[in-house]
Design a protein around this motif. Structure first.
Motif, PDB file in Angstrom:
ATOM      1  N   PHE A 116      60.694  36.554  45.675  1.00 41.74           N
ATOM      2  CA  PHE A 116      59.336  36.864  45.208  1.00 41.74           C
ATOM      3  C   PHE A 116      58.444  35.691  45.558  1.00 41.74           C
ATOM      4  CE2 PHE A 116      61.706  34.734  41.915  1.00 41.74           C
ATOM      5  CZ  PHE A 116      60.846  33.750  41.461  1.00 41.74           C
ATOM      6  N   HIS A 189      58.813  43.634  39.094  1.00 42.13           N
ATOM      7  CA  HIS A 189      58.887  43.588  40.553  1.00 42.13           C
ATOM      8  C   HIS A 189      59.168  44.979  41.103  1.00 42.13           C
ATOM      9  CE1 HIS A 189      61.639  43.512  44.100  1.00 42.13           C
ATOM     10  NE2 HIS A 189      60.776  42.634  44.565  1.00 42.13           N
ATOM     11  N   ARG A 191      59.736  46.916  45.170  1.00 42.69           N
ATOM     12  CA  ARG A 191      59.750  46.721  46.619  1.00 42.69           C
ATOM     13  C   ARG A 191      59.954  48.061  47.319  1.00 42.69           C
ATOM     14  NH1 ARG A 191      64.115  42.567  48.603  1.00 42.69           N
ATOM     15  NH2 ARG A 191      65.521  44.328  48.190  1.00 42.69           N
ATOM     16  N   GLU A 218      54.586  42.012  40.836  1.00 43.61           N
ATOM     17  CA  GLU A 218      54.555  41.822  42.286  1.00 43.61           C
ATOM     18  C   GLU A 218      55.046  43.064  43.009  1.00 43.61           C
ATOM     19  OE1 GLU A 218      55.694  38.060  43.927  1.00 43.61           O
ATOM     20  OE2 GLU A 218      56.865  38.990  45.535  1.00 43.61           O
ATOM     21  N   GLN A 220      56.019  44.514  46.899  1.00 47.66           N
ATOM     22  CA  GLN A 220      56.359  44.175  48.280  1.00 47.66           C
ATOM     23  C   GLN A 220      56.520  45.496  49.022  1.00 47.66           C
ATOM     24  OE1 GLN A 220      59.945  41.893  47.892  1.00 47.66           O
ATOM     25  NE2 GLN A 220      59.025  40.451  46.446  1.00 47.66           N
TER      26      GLN A 220
END
Length: 359
Positions: A116, A189, A191, A218, A220
């Protein structure tokens, strides 16, 4: 569909709020050097001369649910999840789990060997990984941060049973209303939730509600619009046809890809502060001269050669109504072009994170 902005790959931007410093998230020198190299454009390796690379009722109910979750649905020889009401575009069988683990290695390398980039609390207590897949990110995080309870959620039970004691997995649909306590996670998180989210504002609002004040979220995300900087990607190439059709299929599937470049905007609208966005280049094939990007590109080449059928078949056949034989012909040409070292193509890859303000 809007094309991605790729003229300043590794672009970044920050937001000043709550009296914090103008730049809340400082990346390491190593990351900044890697970003600068990426920003300058990827130099092709001239050495690649060839055109191709070599309890009772309860118990009964749970048993029924477990059976539903694990049995799966089969289409075109691939297994897909059967939990929840929303379809996910990609399979969950063994070839797909292998692909996901390989993608983890690729994306970690692309991010300068970091899981991260958000400047999270160095001693996080509770962490949530959305769409955990095989759980490899959650496992790695739990091994590094032993103080943290790490929860990974996914539609499919494809995670290993042997995991660190501070890591566990739950079968859940991130788009349903969450049952976690509000303000309960230090870090959330996610992704590559590509072709899996139909209401991004709701999902981002739920992350805001459940992350602690001062905590970070976050994202991604690979943005699968294939481009090239040097004109080596021919117009109407198979790669471009696949990329455009993938975007059309995602739209028809209700999971538009156009939201990825708007993640920063949506986080700000949800109330996050110190929101930063980075866009880096993810090469397809080991054509870059830079050793790190050459490794990343080699991983992605395997993804485009061995994994592209799993990424394509359900989306193109169900969303676009393409015959299987037509899809197979297109994918044959996609593989051929992906292996052509004279084509210097890449995806934009977005890393976006923000902080929930202190109260």
């Amino acid at each position: 569909m809007a094309e991605p902005t790729t003229d300043n790959q590794a672009t970044s931007s920050g937001t000043e709020t709550d009296g914090h410093n103008s730049r809340q998230a400082q990346l390491t020198t190593e990351n900044l050097n890697a970003l600068e190299a990426n920003r300058q454009g990827i130099e092709a390796d001239s050495a690649n001369g060839d055109s191709a690379y070599g309890e009772s009722t309860t118990s009964s109910f749970l048993t029924s649910i477990a059976s539903e979750v694990t049995k799966g649905l089969y289409e075109n020889g691939r297994r897909y999840h059967s939990f929840g009401t929303a379809e996910y575009g990609f399979p969950n069988d063994e070839p797909e789990t292998d692909r996901l683990d390989m993608q983890h290695a690729m994306m970690t390398s692309l991010m300068s060997n970091r899981l991260f980039w958000a400047p999270i609390n160095p001693n996080p207590l509770r962490v949530l990984d959305l769409g955990t897949g095989t759980g490899i990110w959650a496992i790695d995080f739990a091994e590094i941060f032993e103080s943290a309870e790490v929860i990974g959620t996914d539609l499919s039970p494809i995670q290993p049973s042997w995991v660190p004691p501070n890591c566990r997995f739950e079968i859940d649909d991130v788009e349903r209303d969450w049952t976690y306590a509000t303000d309960s996670f230090d870090f959330i998180h996610a992704r590559n939730l590509i072709c899996s989210v139909r209401d991004w504002p709701k999902l981002i609002a739920q992350t805001y509600e459940h992350v602690k004040p001062g905590g970070y979220v976050e994202w991604q995300m690979k943005h699968p619009f294939i481009v090239s900087d040097d004109g080596t990607l021919p117009e109407n190439s198979a790669l471009q046809q696949w990329s455009a059709s993938f975007g059309e299929a995602a739209d028809a599937f209700g999971t538009s890809l156009s939201t990825t470049p708007r993640l920063k905007e949506m986080m700000l609208q949800a109330g996050f502060v110190d929101v930063e966005e980075y866009v880096v280049k993810l090469p397809i094939g080991p054509w870059p001269k830079n050793k790190q990007l050459k490794r990343v590109g080699a991983f992605e080449l395997v993804n485009m050669v061995d994994g592209v059928e799993g990424l394509t078949m359900r989306l193109f056949s169900k969303a676009l109504g393409m015959p299987v034989e037509e899809i197979q012909v297109l994918l044959m040409n996609v593989r051929k072009e992906a292996k052509n070292s004279r084509i210097h193509s890449y995806y934009p890859f977005y890393i976006v994170f923000g902080r929930k303000p202190e109260r």
